[in-house]
Scaffold this motif. Structure first.
Motif, short mmCIF file in Angstrom:
data_model
loop_
_atom_site.label_atom_id
_atom_site.label_comp_id
_atom_site.label_asym_id
_atom_site.label_seq_id
_atom_site.Cartn_x
_atom_site.Cartn_y
_atom_site.Cartn_z
N LEU A 86 -0.09 -10.05 21.22
CA LEU A 86 -0.32 -10.36 19.80
C LEU A 86 0.50 -9.38 18.96
N LEU A 87 1.41 -9.91 18.17
CA LEU A 87 2.22 -9.08 17.25
C LEU A 87 1.73 -9.33 15.83
N HIS A 88 1.58 -8.24 15.09
CA HIS A 88 1.08 -8.42 13.71
C HIS A 88 1.77 -7.43 12.77
N SER A 89 1.76 -7.80 11.50
CA SER A 89 2.35 -6.97 10.46
C SER A 89 1.69 -7.34 9.13
N SER A 90 1.77 -6.41 8.16
CA SER A 90 1.14 -6.64 6.86
C SER A 90 2.12 -6.35 5.75
N SER A 91 1.86 -6.96 4.61
CA SER A 91 2.70 -6.75 3.43
C SER A 91 2.30 -5.46 2.73
N ALA A 92 3.13 -5.06 1.80
CA ALA A 92 2.75 -3.97 0.90
C ALA A 92 1.62 -4.45 -0.01
N ILE A 93 0.77 -3.52 -0.42
CA ILE A 93 -0.36 -3.88 -1.28
C ILE A 93 0.12 -4.08 -2.71
N LYS A 94 -0.34 -5.14 -3.33
CA LYS A 94 -0.06 -5.42 -4.74
C LYS A 94 -1.36 -5.27 -5.54
N VAL A 95 -1.23 -4.65 -6.71
CA VAL A 95 -2.39 -4.44 -7.57
C VAL A 95 -2.32 -5.43 -8.73
N LEU A 96 -3.40 -6.17 -8.92
CA LEU A 96 -3.47 -7.15 -10.00
C LEU A 96 -4.06 -6.52 -11.25
N ARG A 97 -3.45 -6.79 -12.39
CA ARG A 97 -3.98 -6.31 -13.67
C ARG A 97 -4.45 -7.49 -14.51
N ILE A 98 -5.67 -7.37 -15.01
CA ILE A 98 -6.28 -8.38 -15.88
C ILE A 98 -6.39 -7.78 -17.28
N PHE A 99 -6.08 -8.57 -18.30
CA PHE A 99 -6.18 -8.05 -19.66
C PHE A 99 -6.71 -9.12 -20.60
#
Length: 457
Positions: A201-214
């Protein structure tokens, strides 16, 4: 005889002829499962059980090189394997050919996992898009993509059922923005399961993105007096209500081109900025407030008029004035201000026309009250006027001249006595003559004293 025939038959059964041995030979290939990373090489061994094999080898369109061989086997190197293929391994034995096949599977790990939040700043109750895609991965049917919000799984997608061979490895969902989503972390996990091909099983993850609500639904409001006095410190403020997050609101305030120094505060869903303005130029000006939050920006303008209050300065309206009796005189008082103020002066409760010259008399001595006013305010000042006679002025002048003349004379005599070029020789008088002179001087002093007493000096 019967026994002899049975023995011959048994020997024939136990020792089959050459043709029978060759018919039961096998062909095999190693490895029995081929999983190779994109662009890598693969070693293949093709062998047979035939004791005296004929021609043999492998058939493939891939680049191959025979690197070794034995009586019953051959070894090949496949280089730069870039796509799935089927390889044939074959041998012949006594004119009979047999073969076996090998499926070669090429894999590419999900090394690059890209997550996109569109937009990065989202207005509350509006939809935003979460998209994840893997540019290069194989085999696609073994891939699973999972979208995560924090540690919570939002959506999962596999690619087992391919509609078309060119399907892209991506997943997209739309989410409605809520206030609690502000500053949440979003990520995407890619898993490539190669267990069916003999891999792991090969796996990888993306960079974390932060959502801003206004939330930015209202326009900023400026609080300032429509009239500002030059040189005077005035408090101004700019306020924005129904804003989230209030603590991240940025303010910029200007009076004309002059940027003001601000003190920013917030409470709940309201943010405001306070400043002190000191206008130095009169006339119509503009106070502006620029408010920004994330991608949003709004600017509000408010006109102001800068003025002077009326004033009576000592240089233009002296508090003490002296007039000469019998001469034409004007009360000296010029007001300043913007708008230009009017001036009214009273004397003994009666309006005094200060613009008309008049001949000064002793009756003009007194205190005058002058008031400068316009629609913005008023200011008053007392002016003391003294009228002197012409002879008083002349007598004072003569006195000053006499004093100056006496002073000059004393200084001249002192200089002469100290610095005269020639010394006067003193005559030496006989002793008797000196005594006679003393007696005469004493008699003269007595006579003068008697005369003074006679006249009551």
């Amino acid at each position: 005889m019967e026994m002899l025939l049975f023995c011959v038959w048994a020997l024939l059964a136990l020792n089959p002829g050459p043709g029978a041995t060759e018919e039961i030979f096998e062909v095999s290939i190693w490895p029995d499962q081929a999983l190779v990373k994109l662009g890598q090489s693969l070693m293949i061994n093709c062998s047979t059980t035939c004791p005296d094999p004929g021609p043999g080898g492998i058939e493939t369109y891939l680049k191959k090189t025979q690197v070794d061989k034995g009586p019953q086997w051959k070894e090949f190197l496949l280089e730069d394997v870039t796509e799935n293929s089927v390889l044939q391994c074959f041998f012949s034995c006594a004119g009979i050919q047999k073969d076996t096949s090998l499926d070669i599977t090429v894999y590419q790990p999900p090394e690059q996992v890209i997550l996109e939040l569109q937009p990065a700043w989202v207005a509350m109750d509006e939809a935003f898009t979460v998209k994840c895609h893997v540019p290069s991965v194989a085999p696609l049917e073994n891939l699973t993509l999972t979208l995560l919000q924090g540690n919570q799984e939002l959506h999962r997608k596999d690619f087992m059922n391919l509609a078309v061979a060119s399907q892209r490895a991506e997943i997209t969902i739309n989410v409605k923005a809520q206030r609690e989503d502000d500053r949440c972390n979003f990520s995407c996990r890619a898993e490539l399961d190669l267990s069916s091909h003999g891999g792991g099983l090969l796996h990888s993850s993306s960079a974390i993105k932060v959502l801003r609500i206004f939330e930015f639904s209202e326009s900023p409001q400026i609080w300032v007096s429509s009239l500002l006095e030059t040189g005077m410190a005035e408090a101004v403020s700019c306020e924005l209500a129904r804003v989230f997050p209030a603590r991240e609101v940025m303010f910029h305030m200007f009076l004309g081109d002059q940027e003001l120094s601000l003190f920013v505060s917030w409470k709940g869903d309201t943010a405001w900025a306070n400043a002190t303005v000191r206008a130095m130029e009169t006339g119509d000006q503009e106070l502006s407030c620029l408010v920004s939050l994330g991608p949003m920006e709004q600017k509000t303008r408010e006109p102001v008029h800068v003025y002077n209050k009326p004033r009576l300065e000592e240089s233009d309206c002296p508090g003490n004035q002296t007039w000469v009796k019998g001469t034409e005189q004007l009360l000296a008082c010029v007001p300043k201000g913007n708008p230009t103020p009017t001036l009214v002066c009273t004397w003994n409760g009666v309006i005094f026309n200060f613009e008309v010259p008049r001949k000064a008399t002793q009756n003009h001595t007194g205190t005058y009250c002058c008031t400068a006013s316009n629609q913005l305010g008023s200011v008053s000042k007392d002016i003391a006027v003294i009228v002197r006679g012409l002879d008083e002025g002349i007598s004072s002048t003569i006195f000053v001249i006499i004093i100056v003349a006496l002073g000059v004379g004393v200084i001249t005599i002192a200089l002469y006595l100290n610095y005269r070029p020639c010394k006067i020789e003193r005559q030496k008088l006989p002793y008797r003559q000196k005594e006679k002179n003393k007696e005469e001087e004493s008699q003269f002093a007595v006579q003068q004293a008697e005369k003074c007493n006679a006249h009551n000096c």
